[in-house]
Design a protein around this motif. Structure first.
Motif, PDB file in Angstrom:
ATOM      1  N   SER A 122       0.831  -1.204   0.000  1.00  0.00           N
ATOM      2  CA  SER A 122       0.000   0.000   0.000  1.00  0.00           C
ATOM      3  C   SER A 122       0.868   1.258   0.000  1.00  0.00           C
ATOM      4  O   SER A 122       0.558   2.245  -0.679  1.00  0.00           O
ATOM      5  CB  SER A 122      -0.923  -0.013   1.221  1.00  0.00           C
ATOM      6  OG  SER A 122      -1.710   1.154   1.274  1.00  0.00           O
TER       7      SER A 122
ATOM      8  N   GLU B 259       2.169   1.777  -3.448  1.00  0.00           N
ATOM      9  CA  GLU B 259       1.116   2.306  -4.309  1.00  0.00           C
ATOM     10  C   GLU B 259       0.961   3.808  -4.123  1.00  0.00           C
ATOM     11  O   GLU B 259       0.835   4.565  -5.096  1.00  0.00           O
ATOM     12  CB  GLU B 259      -0.202   1.585  -4.013  1.00  0.00           C
ATOM     13  CG  GLU B 259      -0.217   0.125  -4.437  1.00  0.00           C
ATOM     14  CD  GLU B 259      -1.430  -0.629  -3.916  1.00  0.00           C
ATOM     15  OE1 GLU B 259      -1.591  -1.798  -4.288  1.00  0.00           O
ATOM     16  OE2 GLU B 259      -2.210  -0.043  -3.139  1.00  0.00           O
ATOM     17  N   ASP B 260       0.984   4.250  -2.855  1.00  0.00           N
ATOM     18  CA  ASP B 260       0.855   5.684  -2.573  1.00  0.00           C
ATOM     19  C   ASP B 260       2.050   6.461  -3.139  1.00  0.00           C
ATOM     20  O   ASP B 260       1.889   7.557  -3.699  1.00  0.00           O
ATOM     21  CB  ASP B 260       0.752   5.916  -1.062  1.00  0.00           C
ATOM     22  CG  ASP B 260      -0.554   5.401  -0.477  1.00  0.00           C
ATOM     23  OD1 ASP B 260      -1.509   5.189  -1.248  1.00  0.00           O
ATOM     24  OD2 ASP B 260      -0.609   5.192   0.757  1.00  0.00           O
TER      25      ASP B 260
ATOM     26  N   SER C 144       1.915   6.581  -7.001  1.00  0.00           N
ATOM     27  CA  SER C 144       0.841   7.482  -7.418  1.00  0.00           C
ATOM     28  C   SER C 144       1.236   8.950  -7.225  1.00  0.00           C
ATOM     29  O   SER C 144       1.044   9.780  -8.122  1.00  0.00           O
ATOM     30  CB  SER C 144      -0.434   7.167  -6.628  1.00  0.00           C
ATOM     31  OG  SER C 144      -1.461   8.073  -6.947  1.00  0.00           O
TER      32      SER C 144
ATOM     33  N   LYS D 158      -4.393   6.334  -8.389  1.00  0.00           N
ATOM     34  CA  LYS D 158      -4.031   5.165  -7.582  1.00  0.00           C
ATOM     35  C   LYS D 158      -4.192   3.875  -8.389  1.00  0.00           C
ATOM     36  O   LYS D 158      -3.364   2.956  -8.281  1.00  0.00           O
ATOM     37  CB  LYS D 158      -4.933   5.123  -6.336  1.00  0.00           C
ATOM     38  CG  LYS D 158      -4.585   4.025  -5.335  1.00  0.00           C
ATOM     39  CD  LYS D 158      -3.296   4.311  -4.615  1.00  0.00           C
ATOM     40  CE  LYS D 158      -3.069   3.316  -3.475  1.00  0.00           C
ATOM     41  NZ  LYS D 158      -3.959   3.529  -2.329  1.00  0.00           N
TER      42      LYS D 158
END
Length: 287
Positions: free
Chosen positions: A251, A254-255, A258, A265
């Motif tokens: 996670s 991913e952040d 992005s 996202k």
């Protein structure tokens, strides 16, 4: 056990444990408290089970799998392991310890003791020296990366090596900062984790302050550096507990992707999936 119990009240209790009505009580008595076979037999002394029955019913000990934490170049003919001593307190305040880890911890290093061991091909393959690395290994998850860095340190003596950044986490700096001197040595004076080599070493001590800090927090603090290495073709290696850590780390990636790439996202998720398919996102997790 109920078949071999001679005391009526013990037979009744054992049969109750086997019934649908006794399922919850059996869980509380056995699984939650993690009673051993010996303790259960001691709780029901009238059970006179023949030894050959006992041998067939008790499951054999399972082999323990550990990541090798040393480089064969640095330690020829040796294999180093990083083993956490398992210990906990049950709901009824019984002290429990891990069978294998405590046995290893009690061995006398001055004595020659033969330990049966099997070698299997692991899921984290040693990377080539030209590949930039992003390593995330809290707790004993640092084990394979200790070997990686030993190998890369030797490689750097004879040629140019790609940058490495490593995120380590533990509860306390004083109690469980594994391989502290090793990491700090290689993060200074032109070591493979030093800023001079384009690397970095970041530690999250989760219990040394009121607010818990984990590796994913340190990752987000250094998102730009992570993205720069990913843009240079870096591979990601994640190792450690299989509970929440791997998903929290994913996670965080991913952040970061992005934010730094200014993509939605959903696009970052697809980008990381493509990275995994390309063999540049590796995870080795255990329970």
């Amino acid at each position: 056990m109920s078949y071999f119990a001679t005391a009526p009240h013990e037979k009744e209790r054992l049969l109750y444990f086997c019934s649908p009505e006794g399922r919850d009580d059996l869980y509380q008595y056995n699984q939650k408290e993690r009673r051993t076979v010996l303790e259960v037999l001691e709780d029901f002394p009238s059970v006179q089970m023949p030894f050959e029955w006992l041998v067939q019913l008790v499951p054999p000990l399972k082999t323990r799998a550990f990541s090798i934490s040393s480089s064969p170049s640095a330690h020829p003919d040796q294999v180093h392991l990083t083993v956490n001593i398992v210990s906990w307190t049950t709901p009824f305040k019984r002290k429990r310890v891990g069978l294998c880890s405590m046995w290893l911890a009690k061995l006398d290093p001055e004595r020659s003791i033969y330990i049966p061991a099997w070698f299997q091909k692991g899921s984290l393959h040693p990377p080539p020296p030209s590949l930039p690395l992003i390593l995330i290994g809290p707790g004993t998850g640092c084990a394979p990366f200790h070997g990686f860095l030993e190998e890369r340190a030797i490689q750097s003596e004879s040629g140019v090596t790609a940058p490495v950044i490593f995120f380590f986490g533990c509860r306390s700096e004083e109690d469980d900062f594994l391989y502290r001197d090793f990491w700090l040595l290689h993060s200074q004076n032109g070591g493979v984790l030093s800023e001079a080599k384009g690397g970095g070493f970041f530690v999250a001590f989760s219990r040394d302050q009121p607010q818990k800090v984990y590796v994913q927090h340190k990752m987000r603090e250094n998102g730009r550096r992570i993205w720069n290495l990913l843009s240079e073709g870096a591979a990601i290696y994640v190792a450690g507990s299989s509970t929440q850590m791997p998903s929290d780390v994913l996670s965080a990636f991913e952040d970061i992707v992005s934010k730094e790439s200014e993509l939605p996202k959903e696009s970052a998720v697809r980008w990381l999936r493509a990275l995994e398919k390309a063999g540049r996102y590796h995870v080795e997790a255990w329970s």
